[in-house]
Every structure is written in structure tokens, then in C-alpha cells.
Design a protein around this motif. Structure first.
Motif, PDB file in Angstrom:
ATOM      1  N   THR A  96       0.839  -1.199   0.000  1.00 30.81           N
ATOM      2  CA  THR A  96       0.000   0.000   0.000  1.00 30.81           C
ATOM      3  C   THR A  96       0.871   1.246   0.000  1.00 30.81           C
ATOM      4  O   THR A  96       0.619   2.194  -0.754  1.00 30.81           O
ATOM      5  N   PHE A  97       1.909   1.263   0.825  1.00 32.43           N
ATOM      6  CA  PHE A  97       2.831   2.399   0.854  1.00 32.43           C
ATOM      7  C   PHE A  97       3.490   2.596  -0.499  1.00 32.43           C
ATOM      8  O   PHE A  97       3.578   3.723  -1.000  1.00 32.43           O
ATOM      9  N   TYR A  98       3.968   1.519  -1.112  1.00 35.00           N
ATOM     10  CA  TYR A  98       4.644   1.637  -2.398  1.00 35.00           C
ATOM     11  C   TYR A  98       3.704   2.183  -3.467  1.00 35.00           C
ATOM     12  O   TYR A  98       4.079   3.058  -4.249  1.00 35.00           O
ATOM     13  N   ILE A  99       2.481   1.664  -3.516  1.00 35.96           N
ATOM     14  CA  ILE A  99       1.508   2.128  -4.520  1.00 35.96           C
ATOM     15  C   ILE A  99       1.194   3.601  -4.318  1.00 35.96           C
ATOM     16  O   ILE A  99       1.186   4.388  -5.272  1.00 35.96           O
ATOM     17  N   LEU A 100       0.935   4.002  -3.068  1.00 41.83           N
ATOM     18  CA  LEU A 100       0.615   5.402  -2.797  1.00 41.83           C
ATOM     19  C   LEU A 100       1.806   6.310  -3.086  1.00 41.83           C
ATOM     20  O   LEU A 100       1.639   7.429  -3.586  1.00 41.83           O
ATOM     21  N   ALA A 101       3.026   5.848  -2.798  1.00 40.33           N
ATOM     22  CA  ALA A 101       4.219   6.647  -3.089  1.00 40.33           C
ATOM     23  C   ALA A 101       4.391   6.829  -4.594  1.00 40.33           C
ATOM     24  O   ALA A 101       4.688   7.939  -5.065  1.00 40.33           O
ATOM     25  N   ILE A 102       4.188   5.766  -5.350  1.00 39.80           N
ATOM     26  CA  ILE A 102       4.295   5.858  -6.815  1.00 39.80           C
ATOM     27  C   ILE A 102       3.235   6.807  -7.359  1.00 39.80           C
ATOM     28  O   ILE A 102       3.518   7.640  -8.242  1.00 39.80           O
ATOM     29  N   LEU A 103       2.007   6.720  -6.856  1.00 36.16           N
ATOM     30  CA  LEU A 103       0.949   7.630  -7.302  1.00 36.16           C
ATOM     31  C   LEU A 103       1.273   9.080  -6.951  1.00 36.16           C
ATOM     32  O   LEU A 103       1.041   9.992  -7.761  1.00 36.16           O
TER      33      LEU A 103
END
Length: 119
Positions: A96-103
């Protein structure tokens, strides 16, 4: 009270700490109550549809992260065991952190490019 007794007396007996902990619990409960009240007030004062769409998008990202993560029972350093379910939730948090950071990075890049091209 704690300053008057000194560190060694507090460590040895724990005397005087109970009262301070109760004060901390009361303050924590009041802060939590105010946060909940003002968040709910802000949600209902604003656009409820946008708020629900944002919460739904976040929930969708968490579901995607949960599906991507795999739970493996893992031995901890202290000798205990992390269950497969616990491992899956840790992986979910990381994904979740990785996806939100990429977004977020993508949104900043897109915003910068858009700003440069509209000048």
C-alpha cells in the motif's frame, strides 16, 4: 512529584507514575474525541460524494495490495513466530505504501510537466 523523588526512586518503586498515566489517558481520550468530531463535521460539511470516492479508492488500493502480498510464517529474532496472516498484513502495508508513493510521485511529475507546457 517525579522530579522531587528522583529517577532512581521511580525506577525502583514506580511510585508517582500512575497519576501521570491517568492524566495521559484522559488527554488522549479528549484528543481522540475532538479529532473524530471535527473529522465527521468536516465530512458532512463538504462534498460527501467526493469523500466516499476517495475512501473507496484508498480501500481499492488496500485490496489490491492484499491480493499482491503473500503470507509466509516467519521466525522472529526473539524466537517467536509471525503468523502467515500477520505476514500478509505486513506485506499489505508495504505494498500500500509503495503504490501510494508511486501515485504521489507520478502526480507531482504530471503536475510539473503540465505546468511547464501551459506557460
Amino acid at each position: 512529584m517525579i522530579i522531587a523523588k528522583g529517577d532512581e526512586a521511580i525506577k525502583a518503586t514506580g511510585e508517582g507514575v500512575d497519576g501521570i498515566m491517568y492524566v495521559a489517558y484522559v488527554i488522549f481520550a479528549l484528543v481522540l474525541l475532538f479529532v473524530v468530531v471535527f473529522v465527521l463535521k468536516g465530512i458532512f460539511a463538504g462534498d460527501l460524494k467526493k469523500t466516499l470516492m476517495s475512501v473507496g479508492a484508498f480501500a481499492l488500493i488496500v485490496v489490491i495490495a492484499y491480493v499482491l502480498s503473500d503470507g509466509v510464517e516467519t521466525e522472529l529474532r526473539e524466537g517467536g513466530m509471525l503468523s502467515a496472516s500477520g505476514s500478509k498484513w505486513v506485506g499489505t502495508g508495504l505494498y500500500t505504501f509503495y503504490i501510494l508513493a508511486i501515485l504521489a510521485i507520478g502526480a507531482m511529475v504530471f503536475s510539473g510537466i503540465k505546468k511547464m507546457t501551459t506557460r
